[in-house]
Structures are given as C-alpha cells and as structure tokens.
Design an enzyme around this catalytic site. Sequence first.
Site, short mmCIF file in Angstrom:
data_model
loop_
_atom_site.label_atom_id
_atom_site.label_comp_id
_atom_site.label_asym_id
_atom_site.label_seq_id
_atom_site.Cartn_x
_atom_site.Cartn_y
_atom_site.Cartn_z
N HIS A 306 0.85 -1.19 0.00
CA HIS A 306 0.00 0.00 0.00
C HIS A 306 0.88 1.24 0.00
CE1 HIS A 306 -3.38 2.62 0.73
NE2 HIS A 306 -2.77 3.14 1.77
N LYS A 338 3.08 3.92 -5.74
CA LYS A 338 2.50 5.26 -5.56
C LYS A 338 3.53 6.37 -5.76
CE LYS A 338 -1.44 4.08 -2.58
NZ LYS A 338 -1.28 2.62 -2.46
N PHE A 402 -8.54 5.01 5.29
CA PHE A 402 -9.04 5.78 6.42
C PHE A 402 -10.16 4.98 7.10
CE2 PHE A 402 -8.03 10.54 5.36
CZ PHE A 402 -6.69 10.27 5.46
#
Length: 414
Positions: A306, A338, A402
């Site tokens: 992630h 990312k 989140f």
Amino acid sequence: MDKAHRVVITGIGAITPIGSGRKGLWEGVLAARSAVQRITRFDPSDFRSQVAAQVNDFEPLDHFEAKRARRLDRYSQFAVAAAQDAVLDSGLCLSGDDAEATGVYLGSALGGLSFAEEQHTLFIDNGLRAVNNILALTVFGSASSCNIAIEMGLFGPNQTNANSCASGAVAIGEAFRLIREGRALIMLAGGVEAPLAPLIFGAFDVIHAISGNSNDAPQNASRPFDALRDGFVMSEGAAILVLEDMEHAQARGATIYAEILGYATTTDAFHMTAPRPDGAQAIRCMREALADAGLQPQEIEHINAHASATPLNDKTETMALKAVFGDHAHHIPVSATKGMHGHALGASGAFEAAISALTLTYDYLPSTVNLRNPDPECDLDYTSSGGRAQRVNTILSNSFGFGGINAALVFGRI
C-alpha cells in the site's frame, strides 16, 4: 457451495497519470518516473500542498459521443472509459446469457463529489438555474457502476463501495467471491476516483495528510518508505479488471493475465486516520488472505505494498509484513508504485491490482521510486535501485484506508 470456481483476470482497462490502457499503464511502470506535478486543475496557491498526479491526456470525446460525454461527470467518464477498455482487452462479446451473468463492482472513496463541489459554486454565485441538471444523477456513489451497466447492457450484480482507500481492492475481492461462489460468471471490478477539486483537496491539506514539502520539486513528493516522506500525493483515474470464471475463459481461448487466489478484509477499529500501532488487524488481514489462497507465507514471492508515503502507514506496514512473513520478509521484493502514480484514494488498490497482474504477465518487478533516504524502521527490499526483470509466481497486494479498513489480495500465475 457445491464448487469453488477459479477466477482469472482476462482484461485490464486503466486511466492513470502514468499511462492509460493496459499498454500505457505498463509503459508508465517501466519508465519508473513520477507523474506528480504542480496542480493545474485549479489554482493551488493558497494551499500548503500544491502538487498532485493528474491525468492530463484524457479526452472524453475519444470515448463518447458529445451528447453522452455531457451526461457524465469526470468520475463516471473515467469509469465507463476504463470499463470499455477492459472489455475490449478481454475480447469478450457481452450479449445474451453472458450479459445476464456479468456484473459490475466498483470502489470509490468520494464518488462524484468534485462535480458537486463545482456545481455548488455555481449555485452560490448564480442560483439554482445555473446548476447542471445532471447533478442529481452524478453525486451518488454507484453512478459510475450504473453508467457502465447501462453503456454495456449488463444485467448481473451491480454494486459500489466507499471503503476509503481500500475501496478498489475490496471491490475486486468481493467480485472475486461472487464468481468463486457461482453467483456471477464475469465481473467488471476495480476503482475510480476524480477528487482534484479545491474543497476536497483542501480537506486533506488541512489535516496534513498530503505532502507539502516538495512544491518546488513535485516529482519528489511521493516517496514511499523514505525517511523524508511527509504525506501522500493525491491522484485520480480508474482501473477496471475483467474477472472471469476460469473454465469460461479457457473455453473461449482468452488471454489470462493472472488468477486471483485469495482475498480478505478486516478493520482496525482504532482511529480514522492512524493505523493501529501494533498492526494487528493488518497482520490478520494478510494472514486470512493467504489462508484463503491456500498458501503459506514462504510461498509469496513478491509484495505490492500500500505504501502511501505517510510517516505512520509505511512504518506500520513494514512491521506487519515482518510479523506475517518472519525472516522471509527480508527476502521478498516489495514494490511501492504510488511514487509514480500517486494515491488515487479508492482507485489505488485497483491500479495496484492491475500492476500486479502485469507483473506476473511480463516477469518484471516495478521500481519503488524516490526512495533515496532509507528509513531505519523501513528496512525491507523495496526495489529502490530500479525495476527488476524477475519471474515470480505469487503476489500479495495490500490496501489500507481511512477508518482502519484493510484489504489484501493474492494473485498467482496460471
């Protein structure tokens, strides 16, 4: 359940800041360059963070007739275009019985909120008559999945989740379960996000969730696992996979990119933005995904992390990987993409699922860019010296969101 159906990926559609389409996405991965830039979608001068990874080459009229394009906001345009691309890539002709057995499952953290923000400004300035009459048809989360079903005439299950930054991975995992359990034959599954609007961007900026230290050098802003990381870089786009019952795919001679072997999701139940300090539920999520795949930890050969480039997340994910894999963790190459395409919130897990499938297809492990100052607490093999030509057979891909939502997918070579 009488029979567990095997589930494979036979089509990949993508619209991302590093490239679009299966070919464009993979070329972007091979280039190993950051797509982060100063924001041009709006004036970011008043914000602490002024950078994002934008999709600059998307032209709606390349995908839709003008009238249809006007009836879709950017969020739904991305979704429908990526779905069209995925189906074309799969070689499927979705009609008749196949259309009734084909569904859509998408994930998006924010849905059509950016368009709603734009229309709210028009409303405040000029009154209700200035508001686009498609607003009511764009703001609900499942607008994109419904538009895909309408565009393609698909009559199977149609669902959308809003599980924050785990949304895309959860959508793929739940679609995988539907096929495995025999409740669908084909699913278009993935994530979509179009969050680059001032209020939405500002909401993340005021809580210091996004990087604000690299406005003068945007390409350095997203730096997973680096000691100088200071937050994620917001991104946009869509990635949609064609998931298919393996027997059906083989019978029609489809190209198979990868098999989905396992999936799990858990919740930290701890904090809205911070992961649990002990990583207990992220650890359990990965272990359950491995068990679902029927694999032992030592059988995983690559990890797509992630790695959002936030100080807490990267450290906690590293700790969790060590807990799950023990000594083997130091021998597994870990990629964090990312740094190239930024964090597209609910679409990121789908970006990374597509990249994982292509990693298996092309025998190449993506580079983790911008990792120049190693964090002593992040001490695994993060492919920071560049991508590697290497054949692997199994990949674990993590997504954490989140609210403490964790999702893990396991992919394998056929």
